[in-house]
Design an enzyme around this catalytic site. Structure first.
Site, PDB file in Angstrom:
ATOM      1  N   HIS A 176     -15.425  27.376  15.332  1.00  0.00           N
ATOM      2  CA  HIS A 176     -15.040  28.010  14.058  1.00  0.00           C
ATOM      3  C   HIS A 176     -16.134  27.946  13.004  1.00  0.00           C
ATOM      4  O   HIS A 176     -15.979  28.477  11.908  1.00  0.00           O
ATOM      5  CB  HIS A 176     -13.752  27.399  13.520  1.00  0.00           C
ATOM      6  N   GLY A 177     -17.242  27.277  13.303  1.00  0.00           N
ATOM      7  CA  GLY A 177     -18.302  27.185  12.288  1.00  0.00           C
ATOM      8  C   GLY A 177     -19.341  26.183  12.720  1.00  0.00           C
ATOM      9  O   GLY A 177     -19.481  25.890  13.912  1.00  0.00           O
TER      10      GLY A 177
ATOM     11  N   GLU B 183     -20.225  35.948   1.331  1.00  0.00           N
ATOM     12  CA  GLU B 183     -21.657  36.178   1.524  1.00  0.00           C
ATOM     13  C   GLU B 183     -21.938  37.656   1.750  1.00  0.00           C
ATOM     14  O   GLU B 183     -21.199  38.321   2.483  1.00  0.00           O
ATOM     15  CB  GLU B 183     -22.181  35.393   2.750  1.00  0.00           C
TER      16      GLU B 183
ATOM     17  N   MET C  33     -23.960  27.134   4.493  1.00  0.00           N
ATOM     18  CA  MET C  33     -24.531  27.947   3.423  1.00  0.00           C
ATOM     19  C   MET C  33     -26.032  28.209   3.641  1.00  0.00           C
ATOM     20  O   MET C  33     -26.797  27.265   3.857  1.00  0.00           O
ATOM     21  CB  MET C  33     -24.331  27.215   2.099  1.00  0.00           C
TER      22      MET C  33
ATOM     23  N   GLY D 289     -19.624  22.881  11.431  1.00  0.00           N
ATOM     24  CA  GLY D 289     -19.089  21.521  11.532  1.00  0.00           C
ATOM     25  C   GLY D 289     -19.947  20.521  10.781  1.00  0.00           C
ATOM     26  O   GLY D 289     -21.161  20.466  10.965  1.00  0.00           O
TER      27      GLY D 289
ATOM     28  N   ASN E 220      -7.129  28.259  11.687  1.00  0.00           N
ATOM     29  CA  ASN E 220      -6.133  27.165  11.604  1.00  0.00           C
ATOM     30  C   ASN E 220      -4.756  27.796  11.728  1.00  0.00           C
ATOM     31  O   ASN E 220      -4.244  28.357  10.743  1.00  0.00           O
ATOM     32  CB  ASN E 220      -6.167  26.474  10.230  1.00  0.00           C
TER      33      ASN E 220
ATOM     34  N   LYS F 287     -20.016  31.375  -4.314  1.00  0.00           N
ATOM     35  CA  LYS F 287     -19.121  30.247  -4.052  1.00  0.00           C
ATOM     36  C   LYS F 287     -18.315  29.873  -5.282  1.00  0.00           C
ATOM     37  O   LYS F 287     -18.686  30.188  -6.396  1.00  0.00           O
ATOM     38  CB  LYS F 287     -19.935  29.017  -3.627  1.00  0.00           C
TER      39      LYS F 287
END
Lengths: 135, 480
Positions: free
Chosen positions: B402-403, B207, B380, B405, B329, B478
């Site tokens: 981490h984001g 991005e 996104m 989810g 991870n 993407k």
């Protein structure tokens, strides 16, 4: 008979596969995995590959068998539509798979998991497996 | 079936299921009450409780507010395992070893870049393939793969594809030195030959963003961030090579776990063996090698982004510096005070980002006063965040979310919206989209994810990490 169906899962791909025999069940699992990847076929030339898998039990056998095919799909850039089993036991497979070269895939599968894996004979002439793929 | 009544509320942001006879430690969830109700709709908490049964787990099994159902433990898990009597679990790291984030900073503001934005996005799209059936044109040799596995991002920089400073601005300097390519199979290496510098699919993305809001001026200044600044975010991991490493070791470890070590866990996917066993050490070295591959992959992508940036901007192109590169991870050895004793543990982070505090020896000297930059992507078209590590984060083994989810399956997402509709919505917000698949866009639609702002509020208020800056997308690139 329906070959497979996709089950709702929040993050990954869960499929329920059916077959009259264990061999057909495994073959339909290969089809489901290949269908999901949405391959764009490069040409009509048929490719034949040998698969030899030894495993711990039937549950690990189906995961290891699909993982081996996923490896071939991704490194050879091929898709497979037919499986011819020469030897099939609960811990061993010797088979040939048939497929075609691919231009590209429109989906990806990271791996086949052992999570919540089920293989059972529902009734005479009906085997069923539930498999989760990490996508 | 686990429900809200099984939890004790520790505070507004932390919930605990007390230890029972099956669990080795309590299960803790960082969440608001509202988000907990959402989390309880899938099997995340059941999987978290399974994680508390791992031999050698210490203090708590932890889930983050962005957690969702995965396999073995949920995505959004942290567990610290005792070295002497504990296990290592490939399943509790996952297939995408060292999936992580990299953030590149420009010196330009949004206004200065706006006329070039479409061109930059197009060039990046052309330079960085997804790698699905069309990897990079040249396959690199197995010898070169071995070097990447053992040297990580350093190898890419040594080959002239990156800046020396990039290494310093990378977790572990982009290389885990205990990695050993010997323990990575030929199959895994083959899968990696044409994927160095590829993005992958699913939720992986690039991005072009702008710094929308600064929350902590001092830390932002130290990080070199300013309002309206153009930055570029990279989200990807170790690609097929990492997936194969995990596949190989799961296959090997399940019979070992059940027959040789007779470890009883509720889910085969844990596939754990004693950390100090020969097999455990082999996986630990192979996992590190795959993590190095991921750092090399993100560094190579940075090279292609810089190339695209130069091509689009010509003489106007100034440098793109790396703020930081961090995994979400990974399995690493770290030291914590547990029961008043410094204890070395094996921290399993699966969908959880390391967030080291100020004065931690493992972070670059320039971030010693601020704590480590922590990079959290949104879904996104929504915001992403830069956070910093804080002292209080020790409660979660210096780990944070981490984001966003997922809350909705890809299938449901496809039914609820279409790629065209998502693109239309993003365009109406002025966001450029470059994507190889309409289906991929629909599957990753923002409606399929939790609200990132709510996730960040939890980790900020719980004291796991601190808000520094909010980033909003201007262009999304993407794969499939």
């Amino acid at each position: 008979m329906e070959k497979y169906k996709i089950i709702e899962h929040r993050a990954d791909l869960k499929i329920k596969v059916f077959g009259k025999t264990k061999e057909e069940l495994f073959e339909n699992a290969v089809l489901a995995m290949n269908d999901y990847l949405q391959p764009e076929i490069k040409n009509s030339k048929i490719i034949k590959r040998k698969i030899l898998i030894k495993s711990f039990d039937i549950k690990t056998l189906i995961v290891d068998f699909l993982s081996e095919i996923l490896y071939l799909i991704q490194t050879k850039k091929e898709t497979y539509f037919k499986t011819d089993f020469k030897k099939f036991t609960d811990t061993e497979i010797y088979a040939f798979i048939f497929g075609r070269k691919v231009k590209k895939f429109n989906e990806d599968i990271k791996a086949v998991t052992y999570y919540d894996l089920e293989i059972k004979q529902k009734e005479k002439n009906l085997w069923q497996a539930t498999i989760l793929f990490d996508i | 079936m686990i429900s809200k009544k099984d939890f004790i509320k520790i505070n507004d942001w932390l919930w605990e299921i007390p230890k029972n006879e099956k669990m080795n430690v309590p299960a803790r969830v960082y969440s608001s009450e509202k988000m907990l109700e959402e989390i309880l709709k899938d099997r995340s908490i059941e999987q978290l409780v399974n994680g508390t049964m791992l031999p050698g787990i210490l203090k708590y099994g932890i889930a983050m507010p962005d957690c969702h159902e995965g396999y073995s433990v949920p995505i959004g898990f942290v567990g610290a395992i005792e070295i002497s009597n504990g296990i290592i679990s490939p399943g509790a790291c996952g297939f995408d070893i060292n999936c992580g984030m990299k953030l590149m900073k420009s010196q330009y503001s949004e206004q200065e870049i706006k006329p070039y934005l479409e061109k930059i996005a197009e060039e990046i799209y052309k330079e960085v393939p997804s790698g699905l059936g069309q990897g990079r044109k040249n396959k690199i040799s197995i010898e070169e793969i071995n070097k990447i596995l053992e040297q990580g991002a350093k190898r890419i920089v040594n080959l002239g594809y990156g800046e020396k400073e990039d290494i310093e601005n990378c977790e572990a300097n982009g290389c885990l030195d205990w990695a050993d390519s010997l323990y990575v199979s030929e199959k895994a290496k083959n899968r990696g030959r044409d994927q160095v510098g590829t993005l992958g699919s699913g939720n992986h993305f690039l991005e072009i963003q702008k710094v929308e809001e600064i929350f902590d001026k001092e830390i932002a200044q130290n990080f070199g961030l300013f309002e309206n600044q153009i930055v570029i975010m990279v989200h990807t991991g170790s690609r097929g090579l990492g997936h194969q490493v995990c596949t190989d070791y799961l296959r090997e470890f399940i019979p070992l776990m059940e027959n040789k070590y007779k470890i009883k866990v509720p889910d085969r996917e844990f596939a754990c063996v004693p950390f100090l066993s020969e097999e455990g050490q082999r996986y630990f070295r192979a996992m590190a090698a795959a993590a190095n591959y991921a750092w090399a992959n993100r560094e190579m992508i940075a090279f292609f982004i810089r190339k695209a940036w130069k091509k689009a901007l010509g003489e106007k192109a100034t440098s793109l510096e790396i703020l930081y590169d961090v995994a979400h991870n990974i399995i690493k050895k770290e030291k914590y005070i547990i029961n008043n004793k410094e204890t070395e543990v094996i921290v399993h982070r699966k969908g959880s980002t390391r967030a080291f505090p100020p004065y931690n020896q493992e972070i670059p000297s320039k971030y010693q006063k601020t704590g480590q930059p922590v990079l959290i992507p949104g879904s996104m078209g929504t915001s992403s965040y830069v956070l910093s590590g804080v002292e209080k984060g020790e409660q979660s083994f210096f780990s944070t979310c981490h984001g966003a989810g997922r809350t909705m399956s890809r299938h449901k997402s496809l039914k609820a919206t279409s790629g065209e509709e998502v693109i239309k919505n993003l365009k109406s917000k002025g966001i450029i989209v470059k994507c190889r698949s309409m289906r991929g866009i629909a599957e990753e639609a923002p409606l399929a994810y939790k609200n990132i702002d709510e996730v960040i509020e939890v980790v900020h208020n719980a004291g796991l990490s601190k808000k520094v800056a909010k980033l909003t997308p201007l262009a999304v690139i993407k794969g499939e």
